[in-house]
Design an enzyme around this catalytic site. Sequence first.
Site, short mmCIF file in Angstrom:
data_model
loop_
_atom_site.label_atom_id
_atom_site.label_comp_id
_atom_site.label_asym_id
_atom_site.label_seq_id
_atom_site.Cartn_x
_atom_site.Cartn_y
_atom_site.Cartn_z
N TYR A 179 0.84 -1.20 0.00
CA TYR A 179 0.00 0.00 0.00
C TYR A 179 0.87 1.24 0.00
CZ TYR A 179 0.99 1.19 4.89
OH TYR A 179 1.61 1.56 6.06
N LEU A 229 11.54 1.83 6.28
CA LEU A 229 10.80 2.23 5.09
C LEU A 229 11.37 3.57 4.62
CD1 LEU A 229 8.27 1.57 3.28
CD2 LEU A 229 7.12 3.34 4.62
N GLU A 288 13.28 2.86 13.07
CA GLU A 288 12.22 3.79 12.68
C GLU A 288 11.12 3.70 13.71
OE1 GLU A 288 10.77 2.50 8.87
OE2 GLU A 288 10.19 0.53 9.59
N LYS A 308 6.47 -1.58 1.77
CA LYS A 308 5.29 -1.08 2.47
C LYS A 308 4.18 -2.12 2.40
CE LYS A 308 3.16 3.46 3.24
NZ LYS A 308 3.73 3.67 4.58
#
Length: 302
Positions: A33, A201, A177, A145
Site C-alpha cells: 500500500y 521504510l 524507525e 510497504k
Amino acid sequence: MENLGYYNGEYDLIENMKIPMNDRVCYFGDGVYDATYSRNHIIFALDEHIDRFFNSAGLLKIKIPYTKDELKDLLNEMVQKVDCGEQFVYWQVTRGTSMRNHAFPSDEVKANVWIVLKPANIKDMSQRLKLITLEDTRFLHCNIKTLNLLPSVMAAQKTEEMGCHEAVFHRGDRVTECAHSNISIIKDGILKTAPADNLILPGIARAHLIRMCKKFNIPVNETPFNLKELMDADEVIVTSSGQFCMAACEIDRKPVGGRAPEIVKKLQDALLNEFLEETNKIWEVTYDSRRVNNIKYRRKSR
C-alpha cells in the site's frame, strides 16, 4: 460524497463496499500500500508515492494492472469525487482473489486495486510528541510497504496505553524507525537519520526533510544511530506523510530535545509551505474519450 471506497472499478461510500473473502489480503496480508494527503483536491507528492508503491509491489512480484500514469489519473479523478478537499488518500494492491494457498496463484489471477478516501488534515507541527521505545521484532523487509502490519498494530496499542503518540523501534542498540513514521535526530546542527536499507521504510516525508536540510545547508548524516544518541540529541524529529516534521519532548517518560527549536521551526515552516504551494495549484478539466467517465484532470501551469 463524504468518503469514498474503490475496488477494481467499483466505488461507493466506504461503509457500502464489499470485498471477496478469497482476496489474498484476508489470509496473508498479501499486498502493498501507500498513502498521502490531498488539499484542495490535489494529492501531495503523488509521483514519489507512486514510485515507492510500484517498487514495493515489484519486490513482492505483484503485477499492478495499471501503469504509473494510469494509476495517478485514477487517484486524481477519485479525489475530485469527494466533497472535502482535505483527504487522507490510501491505495493498495493485493495479489488477487483465489482459494487459499500459500503459493502464488496462476498468472490468470489478476491483482486487486483498492482506494480509500476519507476526510483528514495534516498534523499540527507545533505539538511536541511523547514517544516510547520498543525492541524491533518485525521481519527483515521493512523497506517494503507491505500490508502485514500486525507488529505496528501491537506497537500502536502499547503506545496508546502509555499515553504517548508513537513508538520508536530499535534492533539491539540501533534505532531503526517508528511504528508509523521515520525518526531522525539533530545534534550539533547536523541531521542524523538511519540509512535507507532493508530495516526502514524509505519515507517520502523523510526524503523531503533531507532535501530541505540540504537547501538550508544543514549537514545530513545518513548512518545508523543508537539509543544513547537518541536520548542525548538536541532534537528528535518524527516524519510521516501526515506529520512532516514533528519534534519529540519525551521518550520513555524522560524529557528529550528542545535544544534546537530554531532549526525545527525553520524546517517545519519550509515543509509546510512546500505542501501548501504544491496543493494550491489550479486544475483544468479536459475531455478524454478513452476513459470511462470521459474526464481527465491535469494541473494548469502558471
